[in-house]
Design an enzyme around this catalytic site. Structure first.
Site, PDB file in Angstrom:
ATOM      1  CB  VAL A   1      37.933  74.011  55.193  1.00  0.00           C
ATOM      2  CG1 VAL A   1      36.505  74.394  54.824  1.00  0.00           C
ATOM      3  CG2 VAL A   1      38.446  74.874  56.341  1.00  0.00           C
ATOM      4  N   PRO A   2      36.876  70.532  54.700  1.00  0.00           N
ATOM      5  CG  PRO A   2      35.451  68.985  55.726  1.00  0.00           C
ATOM      6  CD  PRO A   2      36.179  70.279  55.965  1.00  0.00           C
ATOM      7  CB  CYS A   3      36.014  71.911  49.686  1.00  0.00           C
ATOM      8  SG  CYS A   3      37.765  71.824  49.297  1.00  0.00           S
ATOM      9  CG  HIS A   4      37.922  66.088  50.551  1.00  0.00           C
ATOM     10  ND1 HIS A   4      38.379  66.933  51.548  1.00  0.00           N
ATOM     11  CD2 HIS A   4      37.748  64.872  51.134  1.00  0.00           C
ATOM     12  CE1 HIS A   4      38.480  66.251  52.679  1.00  0.00           C
ATOM     13  NE2 HIS A   4      38.100  65.003  52.456  1.00  0.00           N
TER      14      HIS A   4
END
Length: 159
Positions: free
Chosen positions: A124-127
């Site tokens: 879940v690409p919060c970056h």
């Protein structure tokens, strides 16, 4: 709860899952490492698909993940996390973009809080969420790790 440790090119990653799906993924050297207890069971075989997809990601052969996810959170957090999954690899967005995406433009701060509470880092690409000025903002794994992930993906950002 099941878990395994994956040795990535950027350090150890702990991964947990329930019968419903993946529940957490965290870089262990970051600010929020996963702690295990005696009830957790190490079962690397349960994570074969996750490990394959992570290997493909780090080898530059995968830009999105196809895994069953089961994060624990509030309905608002889950809405934010679903929006995060729509950010393409190599792209970055602002917290304001996420707020608009979920239909609540005034919730920028709440979006930031939900982003920071994302239990399934990387997948879940919060970056991929950065400041509206293109500069890096907080990341549980640290800003250096965030920069490495974004560079790996070829994203445009300012240090």
């Amino acid at each position: 709860m099941y878990y395994t440790i994956y040795d990535s090119p950027l350090g150890e990653i702990a991964i947990t899952a329930s019968e419903q799906g993946l529940t957490a993924l965290a870089f262990q050297q970051g600010a929020s490492p996963i702690a295990f207890n005696e009830n957790d069971e190490e079962m690397p075989d349960k994570f074969a698909d996750v490990v394959t997809q992570l290997n493909e990601y780090f080898n530059g052969q995968r830009t999105s993940f196809e895994l069953t996810l089961a994060p624990q959170g509030t309905p608002f957090q889950k809405k934010v996390w679903q929006a995060l999954c729509q950010i393409p690899c190599g792209k970055t967005v602002s917290y304001g973009w996420i707020a608009k995406k979920i239909g609540n433009e005034k919730a920028v701060r709440a979006v930031g809080t939900a982003n920071g509470a994302n239990p399934i880092a990387l997948i879940v690409p919060c970056h991929r969420v950065i400041g509206s000025n293109q500069k890096l903002t907080g990341y549980a794994g640290g800003l250096a790790l965030k920069a490495k992930l974004l560079m790996h993906e070829g994203a445009d950002f300012k240090v």
